[in-house]
Structures are given as structure tokens and as C-alpha cells.
Design a protein around this motif. Structure first.
Motif, PDB file in Angstrom:
ATOM      1  N   ALA A 312       0.845  -1.194   0.000  1.00 43.63           N
ATOM      2  CA  ALA A 312       0.000   0.000   0.000  1.00 43.63           C
ATOM      3  C   ALA A 312       0.878   1.241   0.000  1.00 43.63           C
ATOM      4  O   ALA A 312       1.896   1.291   0.694  1.00 43.63           O
ATOM      5  CB  ALA A 312      -0.920   0.004   1.217  1.00 43.63           C
ATOM      6  N   ILE A 313       0.480   2.238  -0.783  1.00 42.57           N
ATOM      7  CA  ILE A 313       1.173   3.527  -0.797  1.00 42.57           C
ATOM      8  C   ILE A 313       0.305   4.517  -0.034  1.00 42.57           C
ATOM      9  O   ILE A 313      -0.860   4.726  -0.393  1.00 42.57           O
ATOM     10  CB  ILE A 313       1.398   4.018  -2.239  1.00 42.57           C
ATOM     11  N   VAL A 332       5.633   4.763   2.498  1.00 42.79           N
ATOM     12  CA  VAL A 332       5.122   5.994   3.099  1.00 42.79           C
ATOM     13  C   VAL A 332       5.611   7.180   2.272  1.00 42.79           C
ATOM     14  O   VAL A 332       6.820   7.367   2.084  1.00 42.79           O
ATOM     15  CB  VAL A 332       5.592   6.141   4.555  1.00 42.79           C
ATOM     16  N   LEU A 333       4.677   7.972   1.774  1.00 37.79           N
ATOM     17  CA  LEU A 333       5.030   9.146   0.987  1.00 37.79           C
ATOM     18  C   LEU A 333       5.586  10.231   1.895  1.00 37.79           C
ATOM     19  O   LEU A 333       5.048  10.494   2.977  1.00 37.79           O
ATOM     20  CB  LEU A 333       3.800   9.670   0.244  1.00 37.79           C
ATOM     21  N   LEU A 359      -1.716  -1.272  -3.962  1.00 38.29           N
ATOM     22  CA  LEU A 359      -2.820  -0.346  -3.719  1.00 38.29           C
ATOM     23  C   LEU A 359      -2.244   1.067  -3.766  1.00 38.29           C
ATOM     24  O   LEU A 359      -1.640   1.521  -2.792  1.00 38.29           O
ATOM     25  CB  LEU A 359      -3.459  -0.621  -2.355  1.00 38.29           C
ATOM     26  N   PRO A 360      -2.392   1.800  -4.883  1.00 34.57           N
ATOM     27  CA  PRO A 360      -1.765   3.132  -4.998  1.00 34.57           C
ATOM     28  C   PRO A 360      -2.370   4.158  -4.050  1.00 34.57           C
ATOM     29  O   PRO A 360      -1.673   5.063  -3.583  1.00 34.57           O
ATOM     30  CB  PRO A 360      -2.023   3.518  -6.460  1.00 34.57           C
ATOM     31  N   ASN A 361      -3.699   4.066  -3.832  1.00 38.84           N
ATOM     32  CA  ASN A 361      -4.417   4.967  -2.925  1.00 38.84           C
ATOM     33  C   ASN A 361      -4.349   6.431  -3.343  1.00 38.84           C
ATOM     34  O   ASN A 361      -4.590   7.329  -2.528  1.00 38.84           O
ATOM     35  CB  ASN A 361      -3.905   4.804  -1.486  1.00 38.84           C
ATOM     36  N   ASP A 362      -4.013   6.673  -4.610  1.00 40.16           N
ATOM     37  CA  ASP A 362      -3.949   8.033  -5.142  1.00 40.16           C
ATOM     38  C   ASP A 362      -3.878   7.915  -6.661  1.00 40.16           C
ATOM     39  O   ASP A 362      -2.931   7.326  -7.192  1.00 40.16           O
ATOM     40  CB  ASP A 362      -2.719   8.766  -4.602  1.00 40.16           C
ATOM     41  N   SER A 363      -4.867   8.472  -7.356  1.00 41.93           N
ATOM     42  CA  SER A 363      -4.909   8.344  -8.812  1.00 41.93           C
ATOM     43  C   SER A 363      -3.718   9.018  -9.488  1.00 41.93           C
ATOM     44  O   SER A 363      -3.338   8.652 -10.601  1.00 41.93           O
ATOM     45  CB  SER A 363      -6.217   8.929  -9.359  1.00 41.93           C
TER      46      SER A 363
END
Length: 528
Positions: A312-313, A332-333, A359-363
Motif C-alpha cells: 500500500a502507498i 510511506v510518501l 494499492l496506490p491509494n492516489d490516482s
């Protein structure tokens, strides 16, 4: 049943072939004992067929010839392993036979299978009985001998003959008999041919009896068995003038030599050898090699410590801890710099898994994830992206993740859970701008649903009131569960205030709140 194949039927066949290989991938990997017991034939065939389907999706065709040509190009460009290169030639044989055709029937299928057999056999430097080539030849022979020209009859005859030929492979190849298995590549080819017959018959599932011997985990090669050579070398080659000369040169360096083209100037080269440099130099002498991959057989079984993992991002350490607690590895960004492809590649490698769901969790991270997936794919790691546009969708997907479920079914379930979660976001406007609901000013609270601004709370904004209004708007379309990630800009007690509001306005709805810590965010909201 279909009287003729058209472009749409080819698309359905390719998709059905991918599904069939995905369902049987692990079983095929387990029975992979020839030419090297490296346990990857099912994975290689699935990757190659996926590459073929992806090429067709990105190169729309309205005629059967153009559709199969796109499949062949994609398969050659994305072929992995000896079995993948051979599969690419099966598709190339169909493409050459059906060039320019809008639709084809039983007679054309008969001709195409023979051409596929010729190309696949010619691509291999030393064809061996009891392999996928034997299964393909049997299918082509049966198609030629079929007394009917009906498409369904020809396809069914080919599949039945392929199934019998597959069952016969242990009697042709001693190593298969010793391990009590059939040829892995032949089993994969049978699935693809059967997928075609199923589409032609317009059935939802196969009803052809294959009479396959059971896959025995005790007899199949579950440990690495040494090849006569140490490395597998593969590359794509442009500008090849003499394929036989290249094939002969490579045969002098090793075995399992396959040189296969797409009919449009691109060639896929495969060899098992000890001298990596010499194999690549032969390519340089004969054309322009690129996409070079080298696999050391002794490392192949050991390089993946487990089968599957989820990455996951996320932004915010609180959210990262939540995803870790649910079993995901996390990138973690950082707020001080943009993420790099290498950052994600490092996390993918750290999972130690052969297949990773991301899971990018950000388009906005779609391009980065796609690049990382391509790099990982070249290294033999299968990366599947579930298109989550927010951590709330990522958490919904992770909640239904089941490692014991078949991988394809698990990815579908995760994607469906993410898609069923409406996403909302409450942020503070940084500048003046025009939105769908009017002009906003710096300091205004902006409520968004699925990326579109739906409400503006003028500054000084009552953030709790804005969050309640946004949740109400999201629940207008229904919902039973509200998930809230409190961002770095969230007021203290936001979860409690939302809970009190929902008990009055939507007592049937359950609220779950988490500290998220996302920078420049008041709240991320999901409704399921």
C-alpha cells in the motif's frame, strides 16, 4: 454456437485464456520439470497471454486478422520463458493465416493451427517429443482430419486431440514419467485451445473432458533440478536478417534455444547457457538487442520467500501503521519530495513475494506504479495493481484480501470492494479557484466526492459542520459503513462529532474512525 470468429470473439477468447491460465497457474508451475525444473511455466504462460491481451486492448481491431495480429505482437514483446516464446508463435501462426480477414470459420482455423504448428516447431532449435510441441501437432493434425468444416467441430476436435496428446506426454519423455506428471507447457496450451472452443460454443465454462492425470505435489519437482547450463538469457531483437544463423550460433552456446518473431520485425530470443556475454554478443552481431533479462537457475526458486503480498502507498505515518496492522507492506510518501520509481521497487523487493498486489491509494500515482510494475515484471515478479484512488478504498480492498483464495479471484474481490467504496475528501483551499459549485477563496473548506468539489464552507470554516455536510451528501446514495481518516488539518474530536451527527441523522450507519495524519487534509471519508 458461433459460425465464424470475429474480432470480438478473439477478445473474449484472449480474456478467457488469461482466466484459465490464472486459475491453473500454480498447478502448472508445480509440474514444470522439463527442460528445467524451475517451477515457472504456468507463470510464464500467464504473463505472455496477459501481454497479448494488453496489446489487443490498446490496439482496438474490428477484424479477426488485425485482432490476432495484435495478440501475436503483444505475446512476442512480452514473452517470458521457453513456453511463452512458443505460445507467441502459436498466435503468430493464426495471425499470418488470417491476415486481412474480417471473420474466419472452421476451414481457416484448420489452416491456422497447421501454420502455428510449423512456426512453433521451427522456432525451437531441437524439438523434443512429449512437450508442448507434441500437443500442438496433435491439435493441428486433428483439425486437418476433422470431417466437418463447422468452426465448433474443428475446434472441438483439436481440443480433444490435444488433451489425449497431453496425457501421452509421460510415455514420450522419461522425466515426466519419473515424476508422474504431464508436460507443463502442453497443459497450458490445452487450456488456451479449450478457451477458444468454449468461446466458439458460446458456453460460460468448459465442458470438455480432458482426462488429465492428477497433479501430484509429492511426485512433481518441488525442488530445483539443475540444468546443464547455469543461466537463462532472453532479449528482444530488432533488425534480424538471418534467424537460422542466429539460432545456430546460440545452439553452440547452450540449449533450449528459441528464436521467434512477430512477423513485423520484432524477435524474441531465448537460450540456456553459461556465457551470458557471448549470448548477448551474438544478438548484437545479428541485430539490436533490448529488454535483456538474465536468470540464474540456482537462484530462481530461492529468490521469492513467499507467493503473495500486498503493498500500500500512503501518506501519513498513522495511516501507514494501520495498513501494516492489516498485513500490508507500506511505502510511506514523504511530504518533502515526490516519490520515485525506485522507492516502490525497493518495497516490492522487500516483500520477498512472487506476486504483489499494489494499492496506490492516489490516482496521481498511476504512472509511477505502472513504471515500477514494468521493472518488477522484467525481474520475474508479477505485479497487479488494484486502482484505489484513496486510502479508504485501499482499506476496503485490504479488508477482503484472502491469501488462501486463488490469486485471480482475490484480486477481483479486492477491486470490487474498492470500486464499491465512494470516496470523499475535505481540504482547505490554498488559492482562489473556480469549482463546479462556485468560486472558492483561500481558507475555504472544500468538500469533494470522487474528486469533484460538491460543497464550499466559507472561511473561517466550521470544519466539523463541513465534514457532517459532506458525509450527508455521500449518504444520499445510500451506505451502511462510513470510514474516516482524520488528516493533519483535522480539528480535535472530529470523529466524535461525526459520530454524534450520524446517530441523529443516520442511526442505521456505522462509523469507524482512524488517525490518518495525511498532510494538508482535514479528512478522507469512505462510504460502503
Amino acid at each position: 454456437m458461433l459460425q465464424a470468429l470475429d474480432a470480438d470473439a478473439v477478445r473474449r477468447w484472449a480474456a478467457a485464456g488469461v482466466r484459465a491460465l490464472d486459475a491453473d497457474r500454480e498447478a502448472i508451475d508445480r509440474i514444470n520439470v522439463y527442460p528445467v525444473a524451475d517451477g515457472d511455466t504456468g507463470t510464464n504462460l500467464l504473463h505472455t497471454m496477459r501481454s497479448a491481451l494488453d496489446a489487443l486492448v490498446h490496439e482496438p481491431a474490428d477484424a479477426v486478422g488485425a485482432a490476432v495480429s495484435a495478440l501475436a505482437k503483444g505475446a512476442v514483446a512480452g514473452a517470458r520463458g521457453n513456453s511463452g516464446v512458443i505460445l507467441s508463435q502459436v498466435l503468430r501462426g493464426l495471425a499470418e493465416s488470417w491476415d486481412g480477414a474480417r471473420t474466419v470459420g472452421g476451414t481457416a482455423l484448420r489452416t491456422a493451427l497447421r501454420r502455428a504448428d510449423e512456426l512453433a516447431t521451427a522456432a525451437v532449435s531441437k524439438p523434443v517429443a512429449g512437450t508442448v510441441l507434441s500437443v500442438l501437432t496433435a491439435a493441428a493434425d486433428a483439425a486437418e482430419e476433422c470431417g466437418s468444416d463447422l468452426l465448433d467441430d474443428v475446434a472441438t476436435a483439436a481440443v480433444k486431440a490435444a488433451a489425449q496428446a497431453l496425457a501421452d506426454t509421460p510415455r514420450q519423455l522419461a522425466v515426466l514419467a519419473e515424476r508422474g506428471v504431464v508436460d507443463a507447457g502442453g497443459r497450458g496450451l490445452l487450456l488456451i485451445l479449450d478457451a477458444l472452443a468454449t468461446v466458439v460454443a458460446e458456453r460460460l465454462d468448459s465442458d470438455v473432458e480432458h482426462d488429465l492425470p492428477p497433479v501430484s505435489a509429492t511426485k512433481a519437482a518441488l525442488v530445483h533440478e539443475s540444468s546443464a547450463f547455469e543461466y537463462e538469457v532472453m532479449y528482444l531483437l530488432d533488425g534480424l536478417a538471418d534467424e537460422q544463423a542466429l539460432r545456430d550460433r546460440l545452439a553452440g552456446l547452450g540449449d533450449s534455444v528459441v528464436v521467434a518473431g512477430d512477423g513485423h520485425g520484432l524477435w524474441s530470443v531465448h537460450v540456456h547457457c553459461d556465457d551470458i556475454g557471448a549470448a548477448i554478443e551474438v544478438g548484437i552481431e545479428n541485430g539490436r538487442p533490448h529488454r535483456i533479462t538474465v536468470t540464474r537457475f540456482a537462484d530462481q526458486k530461492a529468490r521469492f520467500a513467499r507467493d503473495r503480498a500486498v503493498v500500500a502507498i500512503v501518506a501519513g505515518e498513522d495511516a501507514a501503521e494501520l495498513f501494516r496492522a492489516e498485513g500490508a507492506s507500506v511505502l510511506v510518501l514523504r511530504p518533502d519530495r515526490e516519490p520515485a520509481v525506485t522507492d516502490l521497487l525497493d518495497v516490492l523487493a522487500e516483500t520477498g513475494a512472487a506476486q504483489v498486489v499494489v494499492l496506490p491509494n492516489d490516482s496521481e500515482l498511476a504512472d509511477l506504479v505502472a513504471q515500477a510494475a514494468e521493472h518488477a515484471d522484467r525481474d520475474g515478479r508479477d505485479v497487479v495493481v488494484v486502482p484505489t484512488a484513496s486510502p479508504v478504498q485501499g482499506l476496503a480492498a485490504l479488508a477482503v484480501h484472502d491469501p488462501s483464495r486463488r490469486s485471480g479471484d482475490d484480486v477481483v474481490a479486492m477491486a470490487e470492494a474498492a470500486a464499491a467504496t465512494r470516496r470523499g475528501e475535505l481540504v482547505i483551499a490554498k488559492r482562489e479557484a473556480m469549482t463546479w459549485v462556485g468560486r472558492c477563496q483561500p481558507g475555504d473548506a472544500l468538500g469533494m466526492i470522487d474528486g469533484e468539489v460538491v460543497l464550499i464552507e466559507p472561511a473561517p470554516a466550521d470544519l466539523v459542520a463541513a465534514a457532517c455536510r459532506l458525509v450527508d451528501r455521500m449518504l444520499d446514495a445510500g451506505g451502511e459503513l462510513v470510514t474516516v481518516f482524520a488528516g493533519a488539518d483535522a480539528p480535535v474530536g472530529l470523529d466524535d462529532e461525526l459520530g454524534r451527527h450520524l446517530r441523529l441523522s443516520h442511526p442505521e450507519v456505522e462509523l469507524t474512525g482512524y488517525p490518518g495524519g495525511q498532510p494538508e487534509t482535514v479528512a478522507l471519508i469512505g462510504v460502503e
